[in-house]
Write a protein that holds these residues in place. Sequence first.
Motif, short mmCIF file in Angstrom:
data_model
loop_
_atom_site.label_atom_id
_atom_site.label_comp_id
_atom_site.label_asym_id
_atom_site.label_seq_id
_atom_site.Cartn_x
_atom_site.Cartn_y
_atom_site.Cartn_z
N ASP A 1 7.30 -3.34 -18.26
CA ASP A 1 6.17 -4.10 -18.77
C ASP A 1 5.19 -4.40 -17.64
O ASP A 1 5.55 -4.43 -16.45
CB ASP A 1 6.65 -5.42 -19.39
CG ASP A 1 5.59 -6.08 -20.24
OD1 ASP A 1 4.55 -5.46 -20.50
OD2 ASP A 1 5.80 -7.25 -20.64
N THR B 1 10.73 -0.37 -22.54
CA THR B 1 11.06 -1.75 -22.90
C THR B 1 10.20 -2.17 -24.08
O THR B 1 9.00 -1.88 -24.12
CB THR B 1 10.86 -2.70 -21.71
OG1 THR B 1 11.27 -4.02 -22.08
CG2 THR B 1 9.42 -2.73 -21.21
N GLU C 1 11.54 -14.74 -16.94
CA GLU C 1 11.87 -14.45 -18.33
C GLU C 1 13.36 -14.71 -18.52
O GLU C 1 14.19 -14.18 -17.78
CB GLU C 1 11.51 -13.00 -18.69
CG GLU C 1 10.02 -12.77 -18.77
CD GLU C 1 9.66 -11.42 -19.37
OE1 GLU C 1 8.56 -11.31 -19.92
OE2 GLU C 1 10.49 -10.49 -19.30
N LYS D 1 13.27 -9.24 -25.83
CA LYS D 1 12.77 -8.04 -25.17
C LYS D 1 13.98 -7.24 -24.71
O LYS D 1 14.95 -7.81 -24.22
CB LYS D 1 11.87 -8.39 -23.99
CG LYS D 1 10.64 -9.19 -24.37
CD LYS D 1 9.84 -9.59 -23.15
CE LYS D 1 8.64 -10.45 -23.51
NZ LYS D 1 7.87 -10.87 -22.31
N MET E 1 3.62 -3.81 -22.82
CA MET E 1 4.76 -3.67 -23.71
C MET E 1 4.44 -3.86 -25.19
O MET E 1 4.95 -3.13 -26.05
CB MET E 1 5.85 -4.66 -23.30
CG MET E 1 7.11 -4.60 -24.14
SD MET E 1 8.23 -5.98 -23.84
CE MET E 1 7.27 -7.32 -24.56
N PRO F 1 9.52 -5.23 -27.51
CA PRO F 1 9.88 -6.43 -28.25
C PRO F 1 10.76 -5.98 -29.42
O PRO F 1 10.50 -4.94 -30.04
CB PRO F 1 8.53 -6.98 -28.73
CG PRO F 1 7.62 -5.80 -28.73
CD PRO F 1 8.10 -4.86 -27.68
#
Length: 426
Positions: A54, A105, A347, A311, A83, A107
Amino acid sequence: MVKKRLPLLFVLILSLSMVLVACGPDREGKTKDGGTSDDSSEVEKPEKLLVWADENKAEGIKDAVKAFEEKHGIKIKVKELEMASKQKEQLRLDGPAGTGPDVLTLPHDQIGLLAKEGLLAPIDVKQSVLDIYTDSSIDAVTYEGDVYGVPKATETPVLFYNKELLKEAPKTFEELYTFSKKFTKDGKYGFLALWDNYYFAHGILASYGAYVFENNDGTLDTSSIGLNNEGAIKGAKFIEKWYDEGLFPQGIVGENGGSALTGLFEGGKAAATMQGPWAVQGMKDAGIDFGVSPMPKLPNGEYAKTFVGVKSWNVSSYSEHKEWATKLIVWLANEKNSKERFKIVNEIPPVKSLINDPVIEDNPVAKAVAIQSQRGVPMPNIPEMGKVWEPMATSLQLIVTDKQEPEDALNNAVESIKTKIKANNN
């Protein structure tokens, strides 16, 4: 005569047994628990693998990538690509062209659509690998019984409050409502939320009994929609009250509602707000001394069941080295590397052992998100979810602007969702 035929018969049986063994699953490196073998000699080693990370997040895996390269002698090229939409769009072009990534990567709510399109490969890993993650995060990356990635981060809305205006987080919405009634005047507001946006409103509706699609043992039934049931209507009336009593300004409804809400909170005009961890940097830049907590308990005694976004690291179906791509994503998202990534990019990893780790425990935002994520539910990751957002946004906006009663608005929304799904399937 019989004695002379026995050796020949024995040879034939032995030969047949060897053929059956050679055709068995062990030839593919499978283990008894369904995972892949760690014996890399069984799978041809590639010279390099391409990873799409991302935007502005590649730094978080720099050391993990270097360690993987040194351990396996494979060059890992990392490219940053936005992303939320770019990776999905680019994969559709670069995958078939042979220039796409081995690892990307996403969601989790895009997984169902891309799996259905044949762009993602299900992964084959040991159960012990999956067991390190929270159940909800594994549910999020599972589509039609197959696992399509390993979780790397989780996010969900929580309660932020301005410590200069509100000394501590209310434990219940009754407390927050009472405070807001007293505080809201002269352009200042006690609490703000984008409840005309279904992403945020779901936390309220679901806590009263609403659901998007009925969950039947892990399979979502798109013919059974619970967004206009009795609980959904009760939740919508709870939301409606905040607008009807002037506790929310008209300016936070509709397309520009998000920026209006952000401006009020960062400008010191709102004491509390429902927001996600993505809003933290803006609060810091605005100089807000903020606190954070999981969402308060609702009047029915339930906690808000907010949507949880996950994610994940995923493997492209066009990769010629799926086994090694799988080894890489498992490596990137293991406990150690997840912890190090969190320290760099902030994150929150949905790794069970890290929830009570000091690295999370001592970070107020991470701790609140970790707790709230366990109370929430993953957004449905099936393609039909794309037909839900617009009708629900329309119905909620009609409700909060007093143009339609909750029951009528939600009935219309569900009818619209069903029509859109039916049209898409025909």
